[in-house]
Design an enzyme around this catalytic site. Sequence first.
Site, short mmCIF file in Angstrom:
data_model
loop_
_atom_site.label_atom_id
_atom_site.label_comp_id
_atom_site.label_asym_id
_atom_site.label_seq_id
_atom_site.Cartn_x
_atom_site.Cartn_y
_atom_site.Cartn_z
N SER A 84 0.80 -1.22 0.00
CA SER A 84 0.00 0.00 0.00
C SER A 84 0.83 1.27 0.00
O SER A 84 0.37 2.31 -0.46
CB SER A 84 -0.92 0.01 1.22
OG SER A 84 -0.19 -0.17 2.42
N HIS A 93 -0.94 5.93 6.67
CA HIS A 93 -0.33 5.92 5.35
C HIS A 93 0.01 7.35 4.93
O HIS A 93 -0.58 8.30 5.42
CB HIS A 93 -1.27 5.29 4.32
CG HIS A 93 -1.36 3.81 4.41
ND1 HIS A 93 -2.11 3.17 5.35
CD2 HIS A 93 -0.77 2.84 3.67
CE1 HIS A 93 -1.99 1.86 5.19
NE2 HIS A 93 -1.18 1.63 4.19
#
Length: 260
Positions: free
Chosen positions: A38, A241
């Site tokens: 990711s 993230h």
Amino acid sequence: MSKATVLASLVSTSVLSLGLAGPAQAVSAVDYAALGDSYSSGVGASGQSGSCLRSTNAYGPLWAAQNSPASFQFLACSGATTDDVRNTQIPALNSGADLISITIGGNDAGFASTLITCWTTTDANCAAKVNTGKAYVANTLPGRLDATYAAIKAKAPGARVVVLSYPLIYASPATGCALSTAKQVAINDGARVLDEKIKERAQAAGFVYSEVRDDFSGHEICSPDPYLNGVTLIPAQNSYHPNNKGYANGYLPAFRGSAG
């Protein structure tokens, strides 16, 4: 939605670079492929789509848009482990690739489940979970990384392979955060151990290792100008993230400096 519910969704979707100024430089002879998890697919940035949650604001597409390579394969996928890279991404890789980037290892080491534990339980449980991950990184991950890097080399023997690190999540330590200082220190320590092992195995494979921590320094979660998302409700997978700035100002400069 509770924090525990939000963080639980990370297990299936998460792990756990050139500024935008200046003219594009053509790299018309380069076939480039972005592999990994990711942190390479662009989770945390705007514009995610598909089952792999790929975003055009990830560092790979940004580099490709500015450098016009002969071809660009965007194979990175949210939630990918080393097994996924070997079994799904590498078979699709162009054997003539000249340049490959990858982030991998965080999902293998249980980064997402570690964050869930640290958010929902005690300092002691958080430290224990981090230590479990560190033991995995020391004893099991090296073989998985070696196998993955060997498979990349076998499929695209002429490629320059850039292995990028993960950033530290918190400053040292951040103040005014929801997590205790003890938890912040434990999480960062786990990230350092993971990056050190990735560096060791990447260099042993003859690949280029690119450290992103300097690019993210001063921009961790709870900083005045964070390059990372904290816990987010919508979409939940963005938690922990990089945001758009993180990919454009953190990962992209690190990749550019190592792409050759």
